[in-house]
Design a protein around this motif. Structure first.
Motif, short mmCIF file in Angstrom:
data_model
loop_
_atom_site.label_atom_id
_atom_site.label_comp_id
_atom_site.label_asym_id
_atom_site.label_seq_id
_atom_site.Cartn_x
_atom_site.Cartn_y
_atom_site.Cartn_z
N ILE A 212 -57.61 3.71 30.72
CA ILE A 212 -58.45 4.40 31.89
C ILE A 212 -57.25 4.81 32.66
O ILE A 212 -56.67 4.28 33.16
CB ILE A 212 -59.06 2.59 32.72
CG1 ILE A 212 -59.89 1.80 31.73
CG2 ILE A 212 -59.26 3.32 34.10
CD1 ILE A 212 -60.29 0.44 32.82
N VAL A 213 -56.96 6.05 32.74
CA VAL A 213 -56.64 7.07 33.49
C VAL A 213 -56.92 6.77 34.74
O VAL A 213 -58.22 7.12 34.63
CB VAL A 213 -56.42 8.63 32.87
CG1 VAL A 213 -55.49 9.31 33.91
CG2 VAL A 213 -56.10 8.17 31.32
N ARG A 214 -56.24 6.75 35.57
CA ARG A 214 -56.28 7.08 36.99
C ARG A 214 -56.91 8.28 37.38
O ARG A 214 -56.39 8.83 37.32
CB ARG A 214 -54.75 6.52 37.97
CG ARG A 214 -55.02 5.95 39.31
CD ARG A 214 -53.63 5.84 39.69
NE ARG A 214 -53.42 6.84 40.62
CZ ARG A 214 -52.55 7.89 41.17
NH1 ARG A 214 -51.02 6.70 40.79
NH2 ARG A 214 -51.67 8.25 42.02
N ASN A 215 -57.43 8.19 38.55
CA ASN A 215 -58.47 9.64 38.66
C ASN A 215 -58.76 8.70 40.21
O ASN A 215 -59.71 8.02 40.64
CB ASN A 215 -59.82 9.39 38.23
CG ASN A 215 -60.51 10.52 38.88
OD1 ASN A 215 -60.37 11.83 39.63
ND2 ASN A 215 -61.72 11.04 37.83
N ASP A 216 -58.20 9.75 41.27
CA ASP A 216 -58.28 9.22 42.68
C ASP A 216 -59.26 9.81 43.34
O ASP A 216 -59.53 9.63 44.41
CB ASP A 216 -56.77 9.59 43.68
CG ASP A 216 -55.56 8.34 43.29
OD1 ASP A 216 -55.96 7.37 42.49
OD2 ASP A 216 -54.45 9.37 43.41
N HIS A 217 -60.26 10.50 42.67
CA HIS A 217 -61.51 11.27 43.48
C HIS A 217 -62.41 11.14 43.12
O HIS A 217 -63.91 10.94 43.48
CB HIS A 217 -61.38 12.35 42.70
CG HIS A 217 -59.82 13.63 42.70
ND1 HIS A 217 -59.80 14.16 44.28
CD2 HIS A 217 -58.69 13.49 42.55
CE1 HIS A 217 -58.90 15.01 44.15
NE2 HIS A 217 -58.85 14.75 43.11
N ALA A 218 -62.30 9.57 42.42
CA ALA A 218 -63.18 8.63 41.91
C ALA A 218 -63.32 7.46 41.87
O ALA A 218 -61.95 6.62 42.24
CB ALA A 218 -64.26 8.69 40.38
N PRO A 219 -64.25 6.29 42.87
CA PRO A 219 -64.46 5.28 42.65
C PRO A 219 -63.53 4.72 40.80
O PRO A 219 -64.05 4.79 40.26
CB PRO A 219 -65.44 4.43 42.79
CG PRO A 219 -66.32 5.68 43.07
CD PRO A 219 -65.75 6.80 42.08
N PRO A 220 -62.64 3.77 41.11
CA PRO A 220 -61.78 3.23 40.13
C PRO A 220 -63.78 1.83 39.50
O PRO A 220 -63.93 1.91 39.92
CB PRO A 220 -60.83 2.56 40.70
CG PRO A 220 -61.56 1.94 42.06
CD PRO A 220 -62.14 2.90 42.29
N LEU A 221 -63.55 2.81 37.78
CA LEU A 221 -63.83 1.83 36.92
C LEU A 221 -63.55 -0.33 37.29
O LEU A 221 -62.30 0.07 37.65
CB LEU A 221 -63.57 2.04 35.35
CG LEU A 221 -63.83 3.54 35.28
CD1 LEU A 221 -63.47 3.52 34.30
CD2 LEU A 221 -65.13 3.52 35.24
N PRO A 222 -64.86 -1.03 37.36
CA PRO A 222 -64.62 -2.35 37.52
C PRO A 222 -63.26 -2.96 36.10
O PRO A 222 -63.33 -1.80 34.95
CB PRO A 222 -65.52 -2.16 36.83
CG PRO A 222 -67.21 -1.78 35.99
CD PRO A 222 -65.45 -0.51 36.58
N THR A 223 -63.02 -3.65 36.34
CA THR A 223 -61.97 -4.60 35.19
C THR A 223 -63.18 -4.83 34.08
O THR A 223 -64.47 -5.13 34.58
CB THR A 223 -61.94 -5.81 35.75
OG1 THR A 223 -60.83 -5.86 36.75
CG2 THR A 223 -60.46 -6.06 34.36
N LEU A 224 -62.83 -4.39 32.48
CA LEU A 224 -63.64 -4.19 31.52
C LEU A 224 -63.16 -5.41 30.77
O LEU A 224 -61.74 -5.88 31.02
CB LEU A 224 -62.95 -2.91 31.09
CG LEU A 224 -63.99 -1.81 31.97
CD1 LEU A 224 -63.20 -0.40 30.75
CD2 LEU A 224 -64.88 -1.39 32.40
N PRO A 225 -63.36 -6.27 29.89
CA PRO A 225 -63.45 -7.12 28.98
C PRO A 225 -62.08 -6.21 28.40
O PRO A 225 -62.81 -5.08 27.91
CB PRO A 225 -64.56 -7.14 28.12
CG PRO A 225 -65.89 -6.46 28.97
CD PRO A 225 -65.55 -5.17 29.75
N GLY A 226 -61.41 -7.00 27.55
CA GLY A 226 -60.28 -6.48 27.22
C GLY A 226 -58.80 -6.48 27.78
O GLY A 226 -57.78 -6.28 27.11
N GLU A 227 -59.08 -6.43 29.00
CA GLU A 227 -57.99 -5.08 30.63
C GLU A 227 -56.74 -6.61 30.17
O GLU A 227 -55.60 -6.78 29.91
CB GLU A 227 -58.36 -5.24 31.17
CG GLU A 227 -58.84 -3.85 31.68
CD GLU A 227 -59.41 -3.59 32.87
OE1 GLU A 227 -58.11 -3.39 33.17
OE2 GLU A 227 -60.18 -3.18 33.67
#
Length: 264
Positions: A212-227
Motif C-alpha cells: 500500500i503506497v502512502r497517498n496523502d490526498h485520500a483517506p488511508p486504506l483500512p488495515t488489510l488481512p496479511g499486514e
C-alpha cells in the motif's frame, strides 16, 4: 518465454508509480533500472486508457510486457502501440444513459474539464477520453442517492470501482482478474503488486507481496488481512518515492540483485 521470470511487479499509476500532482515517475527511476537489470517484469495496472499507458510503458522501459488498462477492462499487449478501437464503450454509454441521473462521466465532459479535474494537460486529457471499456467520473447528485444509483448500475450489469480520484463504471473485469491471468501464464518465482486506492486492494491480495503506497490526498486504506504477517506492507514515503522504497527493499529481501536469469 522459455525461462521463468524471477519477479513480476504489478503497479497502479496515479498516486503510486506516478506522483499525485505532477504525474512524474522520476523518483522511481532507480528502482525501475534495478528491475530491468535483473530481468524482472513490470505490468502497469491502471484506470488509464491504452492511449495513455502505451507511451508511459515505453518511457519506463517495459514495452515488452503487457499492461492492464481501464481498471482491468482490457489488456494492452506487449509491443502494442496507442491505437484504440471503440470496444464496449458505446454500449456502456448507452447503458449509463438509462440509469438515474447524477453520474457525470468523462464522456459528458470536455477535454478542458477533464484537464481541470485531473491536473493533466489538455492533450493528455484527450488521451484519457480515448476509452474502450470503462467510464470514470464523479457522482454529482445528492450523496444520499448514490447507493440507489450503484444498485441500479449493478442491476443493469455494470460494475463500479472507486479509485483514487474517480468512480469507474464498466461491464466487469478487474485489475485482480487480469493479474491472476498473467500470473497463470507467466508463472514467475515471485510477484509484487503496489497500489494506493480501494480498487487496488484485490490486486494487492492476489500477489505474493502487496504494498500500500502512502497517498496523502485520500483517506488511508483500512488495515488489510496479511499486514501482520508481512504479506501486505505499507510505505513510509508517498507516491513514486514510496514505490521505489518498497521495490528496492523487496529486491534486497529476496536477494534479487545479481545478473538476470530471464527476460520479459
Amino acid at each position: 518465454m522459455t525461462d521463468q521470470t524471477d519477479l513480476i511487479v504489478f503497479s497502479d499509476l496515479d498516486g503510486t508509480l506516478l506522483d499525485h500532482d505532477s504525474y512524474s515517475w522520476a523518483p522511481a527511476a532507480s528502482a525501475l533500472r534495478a528491475l530491468r537489470r535483473i530481468g524482472a517484469g513490470v505490468v502497469l495496472a491502471s484506470s488509464k486508457t491504452a492511449a495513455e499507458i502505451a507511451p508511459l510503458r515505453q518511457a519506463i522501459g517495459f514495452a515488452d510486457w503487457p499492461a492492464i488498462v481501464e481498471n482491468g477492462g482490457g489488456l494492452l499487449a506487449p509491443g502494442q502501440g496507442a491505437e484504440t478501437a471503440a470496444g464496449d464503450y458505446p454500449a456502456l454509454r448507452a447503458r449509463l444513459a438509462a440509469l438515474p441521473p447524477g453520474f457525470r462521466g468523462f464522456g459528458d465532459m470536455s477535454a478542458t474539464e477533464i484537464a481541470a479535474a485531473t491536473g493533466l494537460s489538455r492533450d493528455a486529457a484527450l488521451l484519457a477520453q480515448a476509452r474502450q471499456f470503462s467510464e470514470p467520473g464523479r457522482w454529482t447528485g445528492p450523496e444520499a442517492e448514490l447507493p440507489g444509483f450503484l444498485q441500479a448500475a449493478a442491476e443493469a450489469g455494470l460494475t463500479a470501482q472507486q479509485g483514487g480520484r474517480f468512480l469507474t463504471l464498466s461491464f466487469g473485469g478487474t485489475k485482480a482478474d487480469r493479474v491472476a491471468g498473467i500470473l497463470a501464464e507467466r508463472r514467475p518465482r515471485h510477484s509484487l503488486a503496489l497500489g494506493d486506492a480501494p480498487n487496488d486492494v484485490a490486486m494487492l491480495q492476489r500477489t505474493e507481496f502487496g504494498v500500500i503506497v502512502r497517498n496523502d490526498h485520500a483517506p488511508p486504506l483500512p488495515t488489510l488481512p496479511g499486514e501482520a504477517s508481512g504479506h501486505i506492507r505499507r510505505t513510509g514515503a508517498a507516491g513514486p518515492e514510496g514505490w521505489a522504497e518498497a521495490v528496492l527493499a523487496l529486491l534486497d529481501e529476496l536477494k534479487l540483485t545479481k545478473e538476470p536469469t530471464s527476460h520479459g
